[in-house]
Structure formats: C-alpha cells, structure tokens
Design a protein around this motif. Structure first.
Motif, short mmCIF file in Angstrom:
data_model
loop_
_atom_site.label_atom_id
_atom_site.label_comp_id
_atom_site.label_asym_id
_atom_site.label_seq_id
_atom_site.Cartn_x
_atom_site.Cartn_y
_atom_site.Cartn_z
N GLY A 174 0.82 -1.20 0.00
CA GLY A 174 0.00 0.00 0.00
C GLY A 174 0.85 1.25 0.00
N ASP A 175 0.17 2.38 -0.23
CA ASP A 175 0.86 3.67 -0.22
C ASP A 175 1.22 4.11 1.19
OD1 ASP A 175 0.73 3.93 -3.02
OD2 ASP A 175 -1.25 4.88 -2.91
N THR A 176 0.53 3.53 2.19
CA THR A 176 0.82 3.84 3.59
C THR A 176 1.01 2.53 4.35
OG1 THR A 176 -1.49 3.80 4.30
CG2 THR A 176 -0.63 5.92 3.49
N ARG A 177 1.57 2.64 5.53
CA ARG A 177 1.75 1.45 6.38
C ARG A 177 0.39 0.83 6.68
NH1 ARG A 177 5.27 -0.48 10.56
NH2 ARG A 177 4.07 -1.29 12.31
N GLU A 178 -0.60 1.66 6.98
CA GLU A 178 -1.93 1.16 7.31
C GLU A 178 -2.57 0.42 6.13
OE1 GLU A 178 -0.85 4.34 7.89
OE2 GLU A 178 -0.52 4.03 10.04
N GLU A 179 -2.39 0.95 4.91
CA GLU A 179 -2.93 0.27 3.72
C GLU A 179 -2.25 -1.08 3.51
OE1 GLU A 179 -2.64 2.79 0.29
OE2 GLU A 179 -4.01 4.29 1.14
N ALA A 180 -0.94 -1.14 3.73
CA ALA A 180 -0.22 -2.41 3.58
C ALA A 180 -0.71 -3.43 4.60
CB ALA A 180 1.28 -2.18 3.72
N LEU A 181 -0.96 -3.00 5.83
CA LEU A 181 -1.44 -3.92 6.86
C LEU A 181 -2.87 -4.37 6.57
CD1 LEU A 181 0.09 -2.30 10.05
CD2 LEU A 181 0.81 -4.40 8.89
N ALA A 182 -3.71 -3.48 6.06
CA ALA A 182 -5.08 -3.86 5.70
C ALA A 182 -5.05 -4.88 4.55
CB ALA A 182 -5.89 -2.63 5.31
N ASP A 183 -4.15 -4.67 3.58
CA ASP A 183 -4.01 -5.59 2.46
C ASP A 183 -3.49 -6.94 2.96
OD1 ASP A 183 -4.20 -6.19 -0.32
OD2 ASP A 183 -2.05 -5.79 -0.57
N LEU A 184 -2.55 -6.91 3.89
CA LEU A 184 -2.02 -8.14 4.48
C LEU A 184 -3.13 -8.89 5.21
CD1 LEU A 184 0.26 -10.08 5.26
CD2 LEU A 184 0.74 -8.57 7.21
N ARG A 185 -3.95 -8.16 5.96
CA ARG A 185 -5.05 -8.81 6.68
C ARG A 185 -5.97 -9.52 5.70
NH1 ARG A 185 -10.09 -8.80 8.42
NH2 ARG A 185 -10.54 -9.11 10.61
N ASP A 186 -6.30 -8.89 4.59
CA ASP A 186 -7.14 -9.53 3.57
C ASP A 186 -6.50 -10.80 3.05
OD1 ASP A 186 -9.01 -7.49 3.83
OD2 ASP A 186 -8.32 -6.41 2.04
N SER A 187 -5.18 -10.76 2.84
CA SER A 187 -4.46 -11.94 2.35
C SER A 187 -4.51 -13.07 3.38
CB SER A 187 -3.01 -11.55 2.05
OG SER A 187 -2.26 -12.65 1.63
N VAL A 188 -4.32 -12.72 4.65
CA VAL A 188 -4.37 -13.73 5.71
C VAL A 188 -5.76 -14.35 5.79
CG1 VAL A 188 -4.26 -14.04 8.23
CG2 VAL A 188 -2.46 -12.77 7.04
N VAL A 189 -6.79 -13.52 5.71
CA VAL A 189 -8.17 -14.03 5.76
C VAL A 189 -8.42 -15.00 4.62
CG1 VAL A 189 -10.60 -13.37 5.48
CG2 VAL A 189 -9.14 -12.09 7.04
N MET A 190 -7.95 -14.68 3.41
CA MET A 190 -8.14 -15.59 2.27
C MET A 190 -7.48 -16.94 2.53
SD MET A 190 -7.98 -13.45 -1.27
CE MET A 190 -6.81 -12.18 -0.86
N VAL A 191 -6.28 -16.94 3.08
CA VAL A 191 -5.59 -18.19 3.37
C VAL A 191 -6.37 -18.98 4.41
CG1 VAL A 191 -3.52 -19.19 4.43
CG2 VAL A 191 -3.30 -17.41 2.69
N LEU A 192 -6.83 -18.32 5.46
CA LEU A 192 -7.58 -19.01 6.50
C LEU A 192 -8.90 -19.56 5.97
CD1 LEU A 192 -6.89 -16.65 9.52
CD2 LEU A 192 -5.95 -18.94 9.13
N GLU A 193 -9.55 -18.81 5.10
CA GLU A 193 -10.80 -19.30 4.51
C GLU A 193 -10.55 -20.52 3.63
OE1 GLU A 193 -13.36 -15.15 4.38
OE2 GLU A 193 -12.37 -15.83 2.57
N ASP A 194 -9.48 -20.49 2.86
CA ASP A 194 -9.14 -21.63 1.99
C ASP A 194 -8.80 -22.88 2.79
OD1 ASP A 194 -9.56 -20.10 -0.26
OD2 ASP A 194 -7.42 -19.77 -0.67
N ASP A 195 -8.27 -22.68 4.00
CA ASP A 195 -7.90 -23.81 4.86
C ASP A 195 -9.05 -24.25 5.76
OD1 ASP A 195 -5.43 -23.90 3.71
OD2 ASP A 195 -4.40 -22.87 5.34
N GLY A 196 -10.22 -23.65 5.57
CA GLY A 196 -11.38 -24.07 6.35
C GLY A 196 -11.46 -23.49 7.75
N ALA A 197 -10.92 -22.31 7.98
CA ALA A 197 -11.02 -21.66 9.28
C ALA A 197 -12.47 -21.31 9.58
CB ALA A 197 -10.15 -20.41 9.29
N PRO A 198 -12.83 -21.24 10.85
CA PRO A 198 -14.20 -20.87 11.21
C PRO A 198 -14.57 -19.51 10.64
CG PRO A 198 -12.94 -21.52 13.14
CD PRO A 198 -11.99 -21.46 12.00
N GLU A 199 -15.86 -19.29 10.36
CA GLU A 199 -16.32 -18.02 9.81
C GLU A 199 -16.09 -16.88 10.79
OE1 GLU A 199 -20.16 -17.84 7.99
OE2 GLU A 199 -19.93 -19.85 7.18
N GLU A 200 -16.34 -17.10 12.07
CA GLU A 200 -16.16 -16.06 13.08
C GLU A 200 -14.73 -16.15 13.60
OE1 GLU A 200 -19.17 -15.65 16.06
OE2 GLU A 200 -20.51 -16.88 14.81
#
Length: 68
Positions: free
Chosen positions: A34-60
């Motif tokens: 991202g253009d800012t540290r906060e944007e990069a962390l938000a983008d990282l969070r989205d990436s982590v969520v995708m990995v957890l969803e693909d691995d069958g992590a709980p919805e909540e």
C-alpha cells in the motif's frame, strides 16, 4: 464461537516508497502492499483471511497481527 489468531509480521517501505507487509500462516506466505503502512497492513489482513478461509477456518474469527 470466535477464535483469535496472532500472526507475527514484518512491514517495511521499499526503495520506491511502497509499504510492504509480510507474514506466514503455517507454511503459506502472505503479502500486503500500500501507499501507507496502514494500507499495507489492511491488504495483508485480507491476504491472511483468504488463506484461513481456503484452509477451512471458522467463519467467526478475529485476526490480530503482531509485529515480529
């Protein structure tokens, strides 16, 4: 039921001024940019969520990124 997941990460600014965040979920590398540290962390969070969803992590799930 919700579950908190603490994931160590690194964040740095590259030579072009872009912020880059990196973390591992198990053996899978996740990245955010991202253009800012906060944007990069938000983008990282989205990436982590995708990995957890693909691995069958709980919805909540609460994800807290901790500095490595």
């Amino acid at each position: 039921m919700s579950r908190a997941v603490h994931i160590p990460y690194t964040v740095e600014q590259d030579e072009d001024g872009v912020w880059c965040a990196h973390a591992y979920v198990g053996r899978v590398g996740c990245n955010g940019n991202g253009d800012t540290r906060e944007e990069a962390l938000a983008d990282l969070r989205d990436s982590v969520v995708m990995v957890l969803e693909d691995d069958g992590a709980p919805e909540e799930i609460t994800i807290m990124l901790d500095v490595a």
